[in-house]
Design an enzyme around this catalytic site. Structure first.
Site, short mmCIF file in Angstrom:
data_model
loop_
_atom_site.label_atom_id
_atom_site.label_comp_id
_atom_site.label_asym_id
_atom_site.label_seq_id
_atom_site.Cartn_x
_atom_site.Cartn_y
_atom_site.Cartn_z
N CYS A 220 19.11 26.01 -27.02
CA CYS A 220 18.17 25.22 -27.77
C CYS A 220 17.13 24.37 -26.91
O CYS A 220 17.24 24.04 -25.72
CB CYS A 220 18.81 24.14 -28.51
SG CYS A 220 20.27 24.82 -29.41
N ARG B 258 13.32 30.01 -23.34
CA ARG B 258 14.84 29.51 -23.33
C ARG B 258 15.39 30.36 -24.29
O ARG B 258 16.91 30.29 -24.26
CB ARG B 258 15.03 27.92 -23.59
CG ARG B 258 14.35 27.23 -22.47
CD ARG B 258 14.32 25.73 -22.98
NE ARG B 258 15.68 25.08 -22.89
CZ ARG B 258 16.27 24.60 -22.03
NH1 ARG B 258 15.53 24.28 -20.95
NH2 ARG B 258 17.54 23.84 -22.13
N TRP C 235 19.23 27.58 -31.07
CA TRP C 235 19.94 28.83 -30.77
C TRP C 235 21.29 28.55 -31.55
O TRP C 235 22.10 27.73 -30.92
CB TRP C 235 20.03 28.97 -29.03
CG TRP C 235 20.58 30.19 -28.75
CD1 TRP C 235 19.86 31.38 -28.55
CD2 TRP C 235 21.89 30.53 -28.44
NE1 TRP C 235 20.86 32.39 -27.95
CE2 TRP C 235 22.20 31.91 -27.93
CE3 TRP C 235 23.07 29.90 -28.49
CZ2 TRP C 235 23.30 32.58 -27.52
CZ3 TRP C 235 24.38 30.21 -27.99
CH2 TRP C 235 24.43 31.75 -27.61
N ASN D 253 20.63 19.32 -28.59
CA ASN D 253 21.21 20.33 -28.08
C ASN D 253 22.65 20.13 -27.59
O ASN D 253 23.02 18.70 -27.09
CB ASN D 253 20.36 20.46 -26.65
CG ASN D 253 19.01 20.82 -26.80
OD1 ASN D 253 18.50 21.32 -28.04
ND2 ASN D 253 18.26 21.12 -25.86
N GLY D 254 23.51 21.08 -27.61
CA GLY D 254 24.78 20.88 -27.27
C GLY D 254 25.70 20.97 -28.62
O GLY D 254 25.25 21.40 -29.34
N GLU E 49 23.95 43.93 -10.53
CA GLU E 49 22.70 43.27 -11.10
C GLU E 49 21.66 44.28 -11.50
O GLU E 49 20.81 43.91 -12.57
CB GLU E 49 22.26 42.45 -9.71
CG GLU E 49 20.73 41.87 -10.05
CD GLU E 49 20.89 40.81 -11.19
OE1 GLU E 49 21.88 40.53 -11.57
OE2 GLU E 49 19.62 39.96 -11.38
N LYS F 213 20.26 43.84 -15.46
CA LYS F 213 18.80 43.58 -15.67
C LYS F 213 18.49 44.72 -16.89
O LYS F 213 17.86 44.41 -17.78
CB LYS F 213 18.15 43.99 -14.42
CG LYS F 213 18.08 42.83 -13.38
CD LYS F 213 17.11 41.74 -13.93
CE LYS F 213 17.86 40.79 -14.46
NZ LYS F 213 18.67 39.95 -14.05
N GLU G 144 20.13 43.95 -20.38
CA GLU G 144 19.83 42.50 -21.26
C GLU G 144 18.16 42.74 -21.78
O GLU G 144 18.19 41.95 -22.65
CB GLU G 144 19.81 41.43 -20.30
CG GLU G 144 19.10 41.11 -19.09
CD GLU G 144 19.13 39.97 -18.11
OE1 GLU G 144 19.72 39.01 -18.78
OE2 GLU G 144 19.08 40.10 -16.96
N HIS H 148 37.66 56.97 -10.32
CA HIS H 148 39.05 56.52 -11.15
C HIS H 148 38.88 56.36 -12.58
O HIS H 148 39.41 55.36 -13.13
CB HIS H 148 39.26 55.03 -10.54
CG HIS H 148 39.56 55.46 -8.93
ND1 HIS H 148 40.63 56.10 -8.63
CD2 HIS H 148 38.82 55.03 -7.72
CE1 HIS H 148 40.71 56.03 -7.13
NE2 HIS H 148 39.21 55.51 -6.69
N LYS I 172 17.76 31.25 -21.89
CA LYS I 172 17.69 31.18 -20.61
C LYS I 172 18.51 30.47 -19.97
O LYS I 172 18.91 30.47 -18.71
CB LYS I 172 16.16 30.56 -20.49
CG LYS I 172 15.73 30.42 -18.66
CD LYS I 172 16.00 31.85 -18.18
CE LYS I 172 15.35 31.44 -16.65
NZ LYS I 172 15.62 32.61 -16.00
#
Ligand code: F6R
Length: 612
Positions: free
Chosen positions: A2, A27, A73, A99-100, A483, A487, A490, A506, A607
């Site tokens: 948020c 964000r 969010w 927010n939170g 990584e 990338k 996402e 394996h 973000k």
């Protein structure tokens, strides 16, 4: 997550708040809203993009010079207009953005319902609005006191901004666990969860600390604790400028930030590398150099991309500083009852400095006696303020949701930290100076890799339709394989797995089918021959090899089609992740754009992840 922006001053609040919301879009969010106090309290909310809210506000503007705005969010309750912020009380015209998460919201809600309050949303934030309203007493401190009293009843994390129709000249903000910055202008203040919503208006700011409340009027502010004891905040200069948070000639922030890496890494190194003396200067660590040098264990932690960087950090600390090192996801570390021996140094890696799990793991380790260190980008962030020592990345604001320049900044800082420690332990001046010389050449080496942008785009176009990819590397480049996969998934929503190249035998080798893209990091390093074996194992089962290889390697093109090879300049293995990741960032960015996705606003992602 948020985003919060609030304004009090002499200007028309709506356009200013709208501009702030646009700056916070990166964000991640799913709905947005705004409340402004003029003659009365007016409020508009909308599901979807900020542009939907903007259209509504163009048709019916909100008038007044004090207001609050939010991008949500979802955490409590679905993505609906009723659940979007601001939330209002049902009596005196309180409006709040938050927010939170409020952990004890259910019991507070029952208490408030018993007192006759009627709720219209499923959110924890509406509970806060009602509680403030319930505790409001005009004759006894008004909004400021009501907010202090309400927050004393609350468990959880919050950054809030509150207005009330009864006090049209007051804005109250508070924080615990979620960031909140106050921008100080000329007879105006802007409160925001992120400096990017402030910098266009003022560069003078102060941060609120946990459990602090700030009452703002057009020309004054007062900061206090929840017990109403006044505190004096430190006003500081913001170190970002507008250009850094604007697109310039690029179409997306992600691409801009990938291309910024030569310069951002130059800033990371600036004044810190003394090659002639073979020493690294890290001001934020110097006081604790002895703790680091005598450490019995270095424990590195982070989430997502930061975790992948921490993994490289683990190898560097063992390899160059010869200290036992371990990496662990912060979300696991915080709840695992870890053994923190005397002499443990905890390194928390984070771009935002606000990731809830990383912050909690850091606090847990600190409580258990670890010396703590931050490798953080955002100056003044919660993690930066909670550690004993730290090194800032200095890569500038990272707006693209997919982390790119922060990752290479983290790798660079980790390399400098390992050299700083190694030089004080077993590394000779000459070995240090040699690696430093290479570090100094990294920006120009990345410039050479970026020149391959067009051919990398062609590779992305060839394979963008494939729904399953593998990323494989060994040693220092196993974290880079992780990584590269992160990338791709996402932003392009392609399923990708990153793993140690030898691990495919394996199990995962069963996945390989005709033409499945397998991206190998096959730079000239100690495990090169082993990687070649793994390439053959995949190729012989029909996998399509895409490779990151070292310039001048003639062997690789016997295994991969020359047009599917990305070239990096020769570099020592410990520093190779700084280069090998760059083509993978470009590959992911192009694949996502070719598939028609907005790389700066990937679905479901935020973000900065400030909730568990
Ligand atoms: C991926 C990405 C995330 C973050 C993670 C930690 O591109 O950006 O995986 O790396 O959420 O965030 P910070 O570094 O802010 O702690």
């Amino acid at each position: 997550m948020c985003g919060i922006v609030a304004y009090i001053g002499h200007k028309n609040a709506q356009p200013l708040l709208m501009e702030g919301l646009k700056r916070l879009e990166y964000r991640g969010y799913d709905s947005a809203g705004m409340a402004v106090i003029g003659d009365d309290l007016q409020m508009t909310r909308a599901v979807g993009r900020v542009s939907v809210l903007e259209d509504l506000l163009e048709r019916e503007p909100l008038t007044g010079s004090i207001g609050i705005a939010h991008t949500r969010w979802a955490t409590h309750g679905e993505v609906t207009e009723a659940n979007a912020h601001p939330h209002r009380d049902d009596r005196i015209g309180v409006a709040i953005i938050h927010n939170g998460t409020i952990e004890n919201y259910a019991s507070l809600k029952t208490y408030l319902q018993e007192r006759g309050h009627e709720f219209v949303s499923e959110t924890d934030t509406e509970v806060l609005a009602m509680l403030i309203s319930e505790l409001y007493d005009e004759a006894n401190g008004g909004l400021e006191t009501a907010v202090q009293s309400a927050l004393r009843e609350v468990r959880g994390a919050y950054a809030i901004a509150v207005v009330c129709e009864k006090e049209p000249g007051t804005l109250v903000a508070a924080r615990k666990g979620s960031p909140l910055i106050v921008g100080v202008g000329d007879k105006e203040f802007i409160v925001a969860s992120d400096a990017s919503a402030i910098v266009a208006h003022t560069t003078q700011v102060f941060e609120l600390d946990d459990y602090q409340v700030c009452k703002l009027t057009e020309d004054s502010f007062r900061t206090s604790t929840l017990e109403n004891i006044s505190v004096t905040p430190q006003i500081r200069q913001l170190e970002i400028d507008l250009e850094q948070i604007e697109l310039g000639d690029f179409d997306t922030f992600m691409m801009k930030e990938i291309f910024e890496q030569p310069d951002s890494l130059r800033r990371t190194m600036l004044g810190r590398i003394k090659r002639d003396e073979g020493s690294v200067v890290l001001g934020g660590v110097l006081k604790f150099a002895r703790d680091l040098v005598r450490a019995r264990q270095v424990l590195l932690t982070g989430q997502g991309t930061a975790y992948n960087a921490a993994m490289v950090g683990q190898y560097l600390m063992e390899d160059l500083a010869k200290i036992p090192a371990k990496v662990e996801y912060a979300s696991e570390l915080r709840y695992r009852n870890p053994i923190i021996q005397d002499g443990t140094v905890l390194v928390a890696v984070s771009q935002s400095g606000e990731t809830a799990d990383t912050l909690a793991a850091l606090r847990e380790a600190r409580e258990r006696g670890a010396m703590t260190m931050g490798v953080v980008n955002v100056v003044g962030s919660s993690i930066a303020r909670s550690t004993d020592a730290g090194v800032y990345l200095r890569v500038g604001p990272e707006i693209g949701v997919a982390s790119t320049k922060a990752f290479t900044g983290q790798l660079m800082v980790m390399a400098m930290l390992a050299l700083f420690t190694g030089r004080r332990r077993f590394l000779s001046v000459e070995s240090c100076a040699e690696l430093m010389g290479e570090l100094e050449r990294v920006p120009e080496m990345i410039e050479r890799i970026l020149e391959q942008n067009d051919s990398i785009r062609e590779v992305a176009a060839r394979y963008a339709e494939r729904e399953n990819w593998l990323f494989l590397g060994r040693g220092y480049n196993y974290p880079v394989a992780m990584e590269g996969a992160l990338k791709l998934k996402e932003i392009s929503y392609i399923h990708a797995e990153g793993m140690p190249a030898a691990e495919i035998k394996h199990g995962p080798i069963a996945l390989i089918n005709d033409g499945m893209p397998a991206v190998f990091i096959a730079n000239k390093g100690p495990q090169y021959d082993k990687v070649m074996l793994n390439i053959e194992q995949v190729k012989s089962r029909g996998g399509r090899i895409i490779a990151v290889a070292t310039e001048g390697d003639t062997e690789i093109t016997k295994h991969a089609a020359p047009e599917d090879v990305f070239w990096i300049p020769q570099i020592s293995d410990p520093l190779s992740p700084l280069l090998t990741v760059v083509p993978l960032q470009l590959l992911a960015c192009h694949a996502a754009m070719i598939r028609g996705h907005d790389v700066d606003k990937p679905r479901n992602l935020a973000k900065s992840v400030t909730v568990e």
